[in-house]
Design a protein around this motif. Sequence first.
Motif, short mmCIF file in Angstrom:
data_model
loop_
_atom_site.label_atom_id
_atom_site.label_comp_id
_atom_site.label_asym_id
_atom_site.label_seq_id
_atom_site.Cartn_x
_atom_site.Cartn_y
_atom_site.Cartn_z
N GLY A 59 0.79 -1.23 0.00
CA GLY A 59 0.00 0.00 0.00
C GLY A 59 0.82 1.27 0.00
O GLY A 59 0.27 2.35 -0.24
N ALA A 60 2.15 1.16 0.26
CA ALA A 60 2.95 2.39 0.36
C ALA A 60 2.85 3.22 -0.92
O ALA A 60 2.55 4.42 -0.87
CB ALA A 60 4.41 2.03 0.65
N ILE A 61 3.08 2.57 -2.05
CA ILE A 61 3.13 3.33 -3.30
C ILE A 61 1.74 3.90 -3.64
O ILE A 61 1.60 5.08 -3.94
CB ILE A 61 3.69 2.46 -4.45
CG1 ILE A 61 5.14 2.05 -4.12
CG2 ILE A 61 3.63 3.21 -5.79
CD1 ILE A 61 5.77 1.07 -5.08
N VAL A 142 5.44 -5.14 8.18
CA VAL A 142 6.58 -5.27 7.26
C VAL A 142 6.18 -4.82 5.86
O VAL A 142 5.06 -5.06 5.41
CB VAL A 142 7.04 -6.75 7.20
CG1 VAL A 142 8.26 -6.91 6.30
CG2 VAL A 142 7.30 -7.30 8.59
N ASN A 143 7.11 -4.20 5.16
CA ASN A 143 6.94 -3.93 3.74
C ASN A 143 8.31 -3.97 3.10
O ASN A 143 9.34 -3.97 3.79
CB ASN A 143 6.28 -2.56 3.52
CG ASN A 143 5.67 -2.40 2.11
OD1 ASN A 143 5.81 -3.28 1.24
ND2 ASN A 143 5.00 -1.29 1.88
N GLU A 144 8.32 -3.99 1.78
CA GLU A 144 9.59 -3.82 1.09
C GLU A 144 10.00 -2.36 1.25
O GLU A 144 9.15 -1.47 1.32
CB GLU A 144 9.40 -4.14 -0.40
CG GLU A 144 10.66 -3.93 -1.20
CD GLU A 144 10.76 -4.85 -2.39
OE1 GLU A 144 9.71 -5.34 -2.86
OE2 GLU A 144 11.89 -5.10 -2.83
N VAL A 219 -4.20 -2.77 -9.00
CA VAL A 219 -3.25 -2.23 -8.02
C VAL A 219 -2.51 -3.40 -7.39
O VAL A 219 -3.01 -4.51 -7.38
CB VAL A 219 -3.93 -1.40 -6.89
CG1 VAL A 219 -4.28 -0.02 -7.38
CG2 VAL A 219 -5.13 -2.10 -6.35
N GLY A 220 -1.30 -3.13 -6.88
CA GLY A 220 -0.53 -4.23 -6.31
C GLY A 220 0.09 -5.03 -7.44
O GLY A 220 -0.09 -4.72 -8.62
N THR A 221 0.83 -6.07 -7.06
CA THR A 221 1.59 -6.77 -8.09
C THR A 221 1.34 -8.27 -8.08
O THR A 221 1.85 -8.97 -8.93
CB THR A 221 3.10 -6.54 -7.87
OG1 THR A 221 3.36 -6.69 -6.48
CG2 THR A 221 3.53 -5.17 -8.33
#
Length: 286
Positions: A59-61, A142-144, A219-221
């Motif tokens: 969700g960051a981006i 956690v996130n990248e 959205v998302g990958t």
Amino acid sequence: METLREAIKDKKRVVVKIGSSSLQHPETGDLDYNKMEVLVRELCNIRNSGKDVVLVSSGAISVGKKSVHLENDKSGKVSVKQACAAIGQAKLMMIYQKFFAEYNQVTAQVLMTKDTITNTVNRVNAHNTFSELLELGVIPVVNENDTISTYEIKFGDNDTLSAIVAALIDADLLILLSDIDGLYTDNPRNNPDAKFIEVVEELNDDIMHMGKKETGSNVGTGGMNTKLQAAKIATSAGCDMIIANSSDIHILHRIMDGRNFGTLFKANRDEDFYLADYIMDMKEDA
Ligand code: GLU
């Protein structure tokens, strides 16, 4: 004999992954606070039942893009995405902390890149940090580290990242909350004859080939392919994995009660599986 599902009740360390599309209103792309609230409440309740809990949240981006009105940006510029990730990660974390605080639950932010795993010193540090946080009763989010991760050090999707986290911390259950009920023999959106698969006892080539690149959302990958790659990592590391539908996040306690929701991939520990080597090979394949 205890069924595979009943055994879920006895899990001790659970990683839950939620994707960007599951956190947003599809109509506007704005965060769905109700969903986030239910997610946080469910996680706190799992924690209260005495289990260790880690959340991997995307969700960051997308949150960052929305904040600076770049949601329709088509430039594909890495620096734009990285700047948006810096904005969005802070905002996402602020909102999570607000919800977690309602349940008096301490959280922590852990941002990772591939180097966190491939570099031995970093990996040991990350492992020790997670152990300490869990020992303290904290729920790490956690996130990248999208703001600094470039092509060479990028995981690229949080399905893979969550499986890596599960392997790193010796979790015994990984739950991927997705926009689909679980694994089907074919894409159910295109093929009405596609059959739902409740349990995958062994991740053989036939199953791996069921991974389709497309997802229901834009959205998302993560498509099914990244989920099956995640299953490979998690199950080889000795961790059960469940893909479940995020449309009703209360599904988390139903799963933890040992009920039959989603697709369960049974752990199949591979004694020759080494996380760092696996990630190195991914790097070479990229
Ligand atoms: N790390 C990305 C983000 O938080 C998402 C990656 C994914 O959706 O799998 O925006």
